[in-house]
Design an enzyme around this catalytic site. Structure first.
Site, PDB file in Angstrom:
ATOM      1  N   ASP A  93       6.345   0.459  45.040  1.00 61.29           N
ATOM      2  CA  ASP A  93       7.747   0.337  44.645  1.00 61.29           C
ATOM      3  C   ASP A  93       8.333   1.696  44.281  1.00 61.29           C
ATOM      4  O   ASP A  93       7.618   2.647  43.927  1.00 61.29           O
ATOM      5  CB  ASP A  93       7.904  -0.639  43.481  1.00 61.29           C
ATOM      6  CG  ASP A  93       7.156  -0.209  42.232  1.00 61.29           C
ATOM      7  OD1 ASP A  93       6.009   0.268  42.365  1.00 61.29           O
ATOM      8  OD2 ASP A  93       7.702  -0.340  41.118  1.00 61.29           O
ATOM      9  N   GLU A 158       5.416  -0.914  39.281  1.00 61.56           N
ATOM     10  CA  GLU A 158       5.068   0.191  38.379  1.00 61.56           C
ATOM     11  C   GLU A 158       6.310   0.838  37.809  1.00 61.56           C
ATOM     12  O   GLU A 158       6.329   1.233  36.648  1.00 61.56           O
ATOM     13  CB  GLU A 158       4.251   1.242  39.144  1.00 61.56           C
ATOM     14  CG  GLU A 158       3.507   2.234  38.240  1.00 61.56           C
ATOM     15  CD  GLU A 158       4.361   3.423  37.821  1.00 61.56           C
ATOM     16  OE1 GLU A 158       3.975   4.125  36.852  1.00 61.56           O
ATOM     17  OE2 GLU A 158       5.421   3.677  38.445  1.00 61.56           O
TER      18      GLU A 158
END
Length: 406
Positions: A93, A158
């Site tokens: 991400d 994250e």
């Protein structure tokens, strides 16, 4: 189509950086394909599927520990994590491009210019993921019967709340009784020259919110009101100027940062009824969640504040002491870059805080962090090339030389 590991030459067992054009091409193509996928947290946009295919092609078994909207990939080569086990960790991400950010290129259209790859996630951390994958492909090709095992732990959570990602993978693996010897996290740790800085731990993080209640009133009648903004000044000054602890060899002193203050009635002649403050502590092992929160609440009471508190213990501090992984990373960087790396715990927090619960040793090593989370994020192609070779060398040092000594 990407070049598979079968079409790549053997990496030399030497200290010189990778120079083969085929390896550089494989890394660049993979980074570009990952950047094309707009994987803004918690969306994975097919990144994990792409990487899983590459890993399966070189003998990895893959499975998903998805939770809520988060994609979590766990891959391992072998039936079990035989010792020594080396696990690469990273996230697919990225942060949003930014509504008013001034990009010179399209954030999710990878652009190569002057030896750099531009695009959201180029350095944080799709470049590291590509370097890891190509390094492992080359390693398995050259050492198909290496000792120990290799794993990959990838998540799409994250950059966000980071509660359904690596934390969930670690919890699931703990229930199985899995143990990891060495974990290498690909966060961008380099300051100027590849390998000049690595993370051997991280500080703890505490998020706090204080609501201070006062008495709303007319600004012309101060005797009839209690201004929560004025009332909070002593506490703010105390928290901002206090020396919480002394720095240690690897940890700076604990710090306090006020990040948001909100109050007001909307009228210039009316004082607010309450004040809300959001703040963060980054703390060293010389302090603790209990000590810090206890001190803040005690001081608020001493200053006569009518206050309500809300606390979030975001992360505990941790450090990887001198051991096999830390010494090996230092050795490889010294040989590859001819520099002595700096051991730090600076920066923000990372998923290393979760991995440390499962892994004996955790080190973060990645590309330059100069443009992360900014417009025109970019990474050097030659840097990724050398990073790939560092990852490859680490695998040989940890999983091949052990065999030679036996």
């Amino acid at each position: 189509m990407f070049k598979s590991f079968k079409g790549l030459p053997d990496l030399p067992y030497a200290v010189a950086p990778i120079e083969q054009a085929q390896y550089q091409s494989a890394i660049v193509e993979l980074v570009q394909e990952l950047i094309r996928r707009p994987s803004v947290t918690p969306v994975d946009a097919g990144c994990s599927e792409l990487l899983a295919e590459r890993l399966e092609a070189v003998g990895f078994a893959t499975e998903y520990f998805n939770k809520a909207e988060v994609t979590n990939l766990w891959a391992k080569r072998g039936e079990s994590l035989e010792q020594p086990s080396v696990v690469f960790s990273g996230h697919t991400d990225v942060v949003p491009p930014g509504q008013n950010a001034r990009w010179d290129t399209e954030p999710f259209v990878p652009t190569i210019k002057d030896g750099m790859i531009f695009g959201r996630g180029a350095s944080d951390m799709k470049g590291s993921l590509a370097a890891m994958i190509v390094a492992v492909e080359a390693f398995v090709k050259r050492h198909p019967k290496h000792k120990g095992s290799i794993g990959f732990m990838l998540t799409s959570d994250e950059e966000g709340d980071a509660v359904d990602g690596t934390k969930h993978i670690v919890s699931s693996l703990q229930q199985r009784g899995e143990v990891i010897d060495y974990a290498i996290v690909g966060e961008p740790t380099t300051e100027k020259r590849l390998g000049d800085s690595i993370r051997i731990g991280r500080r703890g993080s505490i998020n706090g919110k204080i609501t201070i209640r006062g008495k709303q009133g007319h600004v012309g009648y101060p005797e009839q009101l209690s201004n929560p903004i004025h009332n909070s000044s002593k506490l703010i000054h105390k928290l901002a100027t206090k020396r919480w602890d002394m720095p240690s060899r690897y940890f700076p002193s604990t710090s306090f940062q006020l990040v948001k203050v909100h109050s007001g009635s909307g009228a210039m002649n009316v004082t607010p009824a309450s004040l809300e403050m959001l703040f963060n502590f980054r703390y060293s092992p010389r302090n603790s969640f209990e000590k810090i929160t206890g001190y803040v609440e005690k001081k608020a009471k001493k200053y006569g504040l009518d206050a309500e508190f809300s606390w979030e213990h975001e992360a505990e501090p941790y450090i990887t002491r001198r051991g096999k992984l830390r010494k090996t990373v230092q050795k490889v960087i010294q040989q590859e870059s001819q520099i002595k790396t700096k051991l730090t715990t600076g920066g923000g927090i990372s998923d290393g805080r979760y991995i440390k619960q499962l892994a004996t040793q955790v080190i973060e090593l990645g590309p330059c962090n100069k443009t992360i989370h900014q417009a025109n994020e970019c990474v050097s192609i030659s840097e990724l090339n050398r990073l790939c070779h560092m990852y490859y060398r680490l695998l040989e040092e940890l999983l091949v030389k052990v065999v030679d000594k036996n």
